[in-house]
Design a protein around this motif. Sequence first.
Motif, PDB file in Angstrom:
ATOM      1  N   ALA A 276       0.880  -0.790   0.269  1.00 29.69           N
ATOM      2  CA  ALA A 276      -0.246   0.074  -0.018  1.00 29.69           C
ATOM      3  C   ALA A 276       1.103   1.067  -0.027  1.00 29.69           C
ATOM      4  CB  ALA A 276      -0.333  -0.030   1.003  1.00 29.69           C
ATOM      5  N   GLU A 277       2.217   1.235  -0.178  1.00 28.82           N
ATOM      6  CA  GLU A 277       3.236   1.980   0.319  1.00 28.82           C
ATOM      7  C   GLU A 277       2.173   3.346   1.582  1.00 28.82           C
ATOM      8  OE1 GLU A 277       4.155   3.565  -3.642  1.00 28.82           O
ATOM      9  OE2 GLU A 277       3.871   2.221  -4.110  1.00 28.82           O
ATOM     10  N   GLU A 278       2.350   2.780   2.859  1.00 22.47           N
ATOM     11  CA  GLU A 278       2.203   3.218   3.788  1.00 22.47           C
ATOM     12  C   GLU A 278       2.900   2.845   4.800  1.00 22.47           C
ATOM     13  OE1 GLU A 278      -1.783   3.044   5.352  1.00 22.47           O
ATOM     14  OE2 GLU A 278      -3.259   3.050   3.085  1.00 22.47           O
ATOM     15  N   GLU A 279       3.090   4.069   6.179  1.00 24.80           N
ATOM     16  CA  GLU A 279       3.455   4.059   6.663  1.00 24.80           C
ATOM     17  C   GLU A 279       4.139   2.728   7.921  1.00 24.80           C
ATOM     18  OE1 GLU A 279       6.946   6.066   8.664  1.00 24.80           O
ATOM     19  OE2 GLU A 279       6.764   6.386   6.465  1.00 24.80           O
ATOM     20  N   LEU A 280       5.283   2.260   7.829  1.00 25.38           N
ATOM     21  CA  LEU A 280       4.473   1.371   8.818  1.00 25.38           C
ATOM     22  C   LEU A 280       4.368   1.986  10.447  1.00 25.38           C
ATOM     23  CD1 LEU A 280       8.280  -0.608   8.104  1.00 25.38           C
ATOM     24  CD2 LEU A 280       5.892  -1.520   7.752  1.00 25.38           C
ATOM     25  N   PRO A 281       3.707   1.096  11.056  1.00 24.70           N
ATOM     26  CA  PRO A 281       3.187   1.055  12.480  1.00 24.70           C
ATOM     27  C   PRO A 281       3.899   1.960  13.146  1.00 24.70           C
ATOM     28  CG  PRO A 281       1.464  -0.436  11.559  1.00 24.70           C
ATOM     29  CD  PRO A 281       2.697  -0.975  10.988  1.00 24.70           C
ATOM     30  N   GLU A 282       3.992   2.618  14.609  1.00 21.36           N
ATOM     31  CA  GLU A 282       4.519   3.035  15.124  1.00 21.36           C
ATOM     32  C   GLU A 282       4.651   1.716  15.692  1.00 21.36           C
ATOM     33  OE1 GLU A 282       0.352   4.820  16.702  1.00 21.36           O
ATOM     34  OE2 GLU A 282       1.904   4.071  14.963  1.00 21.36           O
ATOM     35  N   GLU A 283       5.884   1.571  17.303  1.00 20.87           N
ATOM     36  CA  GLU A 283       5.906   0.470  17.709  1.00 20.87           C
ATOM     37  C   GLU A 283       5.021   0.187  19.186  1.00 20.87           C
ATOM     38  OE1 GLU A 283       9.433   0.411  20.463  1.00 20.87           O
ATOM     39  OE2 GLU A 283       8.707  -1.550  21.773  1.00 20.87           O
ATOM     40  N   GLU A 284       4.435   1.312  19.266  1.00 16.16           N
ATOM     41  CA  GLU A 284       3.211   0.579  20.380  1.00 16.16           C
ATOM     42  C   GLU A 284       2.044  -0.407  19.936  1.00 16.16           C
ATOM     43  OE1 GLU A 284       5.838   3.879  21.444  1.00 16.16           O
ATOM     44  OE2 GLU A 284       4.599   3.898  19.617  1.00 16.16           O
ATOM     45  N   ARG A 285       1.743   0.131  18.183  1.00 11.65           N
ATOM     46  CA  ARG A 285       0.733  -0.251  17.581  1.00 11.65           C
ATOM     47  C   ARG A 285       0.446  -1.970  17.537  1.00 11.65           C
ATOM     48  NH1 ARG A 285      -1.916   1.552  12.877  1.00 11.65           N
ATOM     49  NH2 ARG A 285      -0.271   2.835  12.236  1.00 11.65           N
ATOM     50  N   TYR A 286       2.254  -2.826  18.223  1.00  7.84           N
ATOM     51  CA  TYR A 286       2.615  -3.866  17.827  1.00  7.84           C
ATOM     52  C   TYR A 286       1.704  -4.673  19.147  1.00  7.84           C
ATOM     53  CZ  TYR A 286       3.832  -3.576  12.994  1.00  7.84           C
ATOM     54  OH  TYR A 286       3.927  -3.548  11.852  1.00  7.84           O
ATOM     55  N   ASP A 287       1.635  -3.963  20.707  1.00  7.06           N
ATOM     56  CA  ASP A 287       0.880  -4.701  21.386  1.00  7.06           C
ATOM     57  C   ASP A 287       2.284  -5.374  22.182  1.00  7.06           C
ATOM     58  OD1 ASP A 287      -1.039  -3.194  21.656  1.00  7.06           O
ATOM     59  OD2 ASP A 287      -1.941  -5.144  20.674  1.00  7.06           O
ATOM     60  N   GLY A 288       3.572  -4.861  21.757  1.00  5.15           N
ATOM     61  CA  GLY A 288       4.962  -5.863  21.789  1.00  5.15           C
ATOM     62  C   GLY A 288       4.870  -7.160  21.310  1.00  5.15           C
ATOM     63  N   TYR A 289       4.801  -7.163  20.486  1.00  2.38           N
ATOM     64  CA  TYR A 289       5.049  -7.500  19.114  1.00  2.38           C
ATOM     65  C   TYR A 289       4.810  -9.680  19.375  1.00  2.38           C
ATOM     66  CZ  TYR A 289       7.757  -3.740  17.202  1.00  2.38           C
ATOM     67  OH  TYR A 289       8.413  -2.841  17.028  1.00  2.38           O
ATOM     68  N   LEU A 290       3.755  -9.321  19.615  1.00  2.00           N
ATOM     69  CA  LEU A 290       2.679 -10.475  19.491  1.00  2.00           C
ATOM     70  C   LEU A 290       2.748 -12.085  18.928  1.00  2.00           C
ATOM     71  CD1 LEU A 290      -0.301  -9.838  21.664  1.00  2.00           C
ATOM     72  CD2 LEU A 290       2.100 -11.448  22.702  1.00  2.00           C
ATOM     73  N   GLN A 291       3.158 -11.398  17.647  1.00  2.00           N
ATOM     74  CA  GLN A 291       3.544 -12.078  15.780  1.00  2.00           C
ATOM     75  C   GLN A 291       4.570 -12.380  15.063  1.00  2.00           C
ATOM     76  OE1 GLN A 291       0.357 -13.775  14.270  1.00  2.00           O
ATOM     77  NE2 GLN A 291      -1.286 -12.865  15.708  1.00  2.00           N
ATOM     78  N   LEU A 292       5.795 -11.780  15.838  1.00  3.11           N
ATOM     79  CA  LEU A 292       7.116 -11.867  15.666  1.00  3.11           C
ATOM     80  C   LEU A 292       7.445 -13.044  14.987  1.00  3.11           C
ATOM     81  CD1 LEU A 292       8.757  -9.002  15.426  1.00  3.11           C
ATOM     82  CD2 LEU A 292       9.742 -10.044  17.582  1.00  3.11           C
ATOM     83  N   GLU A 293       6.934 -13.831  15.305  1.00  2.00           N
ATOM     84  CA  GLU A 293       6.971 -15.051  14.679  1.00  2.00           C
ATOM     85  C   GLU A 293       6.476 -15.662  13.361  1.00  2.00           C
ATOM     86  OE1 GLU A 293       8.841 -18.583  16.191  1.00  2.00           O
ATOM     87  OE2 GLU A 293       9.539 -16.445  17.124  1.00  2.00           O
ATOM     88  N   ASN A 294       5.399 -15.120  12.904  1.00  2.00           N
ATOM     89  CA  ASN A 294       4.439 -14.943  12.080  1.00  2.00           C
ATOM     90  C   ASN A 294       5.133 -13.430  11.294  1.00  2.00           C
ATOM     91  OD1 ASN A 294       2.351 -16.555  10.916  1.00  2.00           O
ATOM     92  ND2 ASN A 294       1.315 -15.315  12.026  1.00  2.00           N
ATOM     93  N   GLY A 295       6.019 -13.052  11.221  1.00  2.00           N
ATOM     94  CA  GLY A 295       6.658 -11.960  10.161  1.00  2.00           C
ATOM     95  C   GLY A 295       5.856 -10.386  11.092  1.00  2.00           C
ATOM     96  N   VAL A 296       5.077 -10.729  12.005  1.00  2.00           N
ATOM     97  CA  VAL A 296       4.410  -9.491  11.733  1.00  2.00           C
ATOM     98  C   VAL A 296       4.831  -8.163  12.680  1.00  2.00           C
ATOM     99  CG1 VAL A 296       1.781  -8.459  12.275  1.00  2.00           C
ATOM    100  CG2 VAL A 296       2.873 -10.288  11.378  1.00  2.00           C
ATOM    101  N   GLY A 297       5.635  -7.123  12.274  1.00  2.00           N
ATOM    102  CA  GLY A 297       6.279  -6.055  13.012  1.00  2.00           C
ATOM    103  C   GLY A 297       7.641  -6.083  12.673  1.00  2.00           C
ATOM    104  N   MET A 298       8.289  -7.042  12.236  1.00  2.00           N
ATOM    105  CA  MET A 298       9.129  -7.122  11.811  1.00  2.00           C
ATOM    106  C   MET A 298      10.328  -5.601  11.373  1.00  2.00           C
ATOM    107  SD  MET A 298      10.859 -10.761  11.476  1.00  2.00           S
ATOM    108  CE  MET A 298      11.224 -11.847  10.608  1.00  2.00           C
ATOM    109  N   LEU A 299       9.780  -5.426  10.481  1.00  2.00           N
ATOM    110  CA  LEU A 299      10.852  -4.281   9.480  1.00  2.00           C
ATOM    111  C   LEU A 299      10.377  -2.849  10.575  1.00  2.00           C
ATOM    112  CD1 LEU A 299       9.949  -4.404   5.888  1.00  2.00           C
ATOM    113  CD2 LEU A 299      11.318  -4.135   6.785  1.00  2.00           C
TER     114      LEU A 299
END
Length: 437
Positions: A276-299
């Motif tokens: 979508a060429e949109e900014e990645l969410p800021e850290e707070e919006r990942y709630d502690g990166y609960l889905q990091l294993e799934n690659g979500v929030g990795m960047l």
Amino acid sequence: MKHEHIVKNVCPDSIAQELGIEPGDCLLSVNGNEIEDVFDYHFYVNDEYLTILIRKPYGEEWELEIEKDYEEDLGIEFEQGLMDEYRSCRNKCMFCFIDQMPEGMRDTLYFKDDDSRLSFLQGNYITLTNMSDHDIERIIRFRLEPINISFHTTNPKLRCKMLNNRFAGEALKKADRLYEAGIRMNGQIVLCKGINDGEELTRSIGKLSCYLPYLESVSVVPVGLTKYREGLYSLEPFTKEDAKEVLDNIHRWQEQIYKERGTHFIHGGDEWYILAEEELPEEERYDGYLQLENGVGMLRLLIDEFEESISKLPGDIKKREVSVATGKLAYPYICKLAQRITEKYTGTEVHVYAIENNFFGELITVSGLITGQDLEAQLKGRPLGKKLLLPCNMFRSGEEVFLDDMTLTQLAEALQVRVDIVKSSGQDFIDAILHLE
Ligand code: SF4
């Protein structure tokens, strides 16, 4: 059926070694309980006082009494990782990646697991379709959590269609039971265009949010489409406009759920933001990166860690030349990080290469699915500097073999350069570039 478990390894200095347990011994019971599989084992060995029954290879049985700390491990590794057969899935999902792989890859890559024990042990996502009531009861009784569930949709009929399994809708009721018992869960939705997106996605998120707080997070990731889809359900790739719509939907829900429950709950995979060429969410919006294993929030995590580390470094003018290869997805971000380094370390040159995935097809843009042959073909003759850096997700953990069985050494020989694997943290990335020696 009698369950017997052969010891494969005994950890040095462990309780098991102290008691004389050896590879080849057979575990028969713990505190009088026969051990069905790794679920039982994890539960029963937690106790402070144990009586375990072992049979030696020459037939003698040893009853061993153990006094230890609660949850202290015995240090035994068994021949079968799950202490039972691995369970394969009973679905034929329209988006299954394994069905879209070319022939001739190593056998283990074609194994379709859907095993709740792997969900608990390794974080694998399961569909609940091959879980018996007995499995659910043990998860609840032993409190084996979190359990990661591939929901895809909460519409039972649509779920049967997507998973190609007439029991897949009914299987959602197992999540109700886990919720009622307060078992922590995470969920995922693999989104397929025109199938479970739009209104269906809205409905699914709404229904899944009713499982809060025990369902702690749900990720939405786009389906991966390779060039090997002949004879499979016709699926289209998402466009930039589609990605914007998906993100709008997710962001609306995040706002609402955060107001009501204090958590963002639903998370879009990194791919959506890039598409979508949109900014990645800021850290707070990942709630502690609960889905990091799934690659979500990795960047986001990589960028933040990188910024924190680089801002503290002094910089220098030392000469260095190095190269980095990545997938097309992360390429623009890796370029920006490399540029930040070269601004501070002015004598440093970093060549960043986006590798096109010819092996699986151009729609596959993640670095984790890049093969050795694509790297070799696309990097041969290019400036690579003193070493080539590759992200660790191109390899299975602890191994130096690509998906196509090419080894790291073979690639290094073919390209005539040293090749290093870099862990996924920002600090590791900086270290790998600056400490060339
Ligand atoms: S559950 Fe579906 S996606 Fe997973 S392995 Fe089985 S068929 Fe493939």
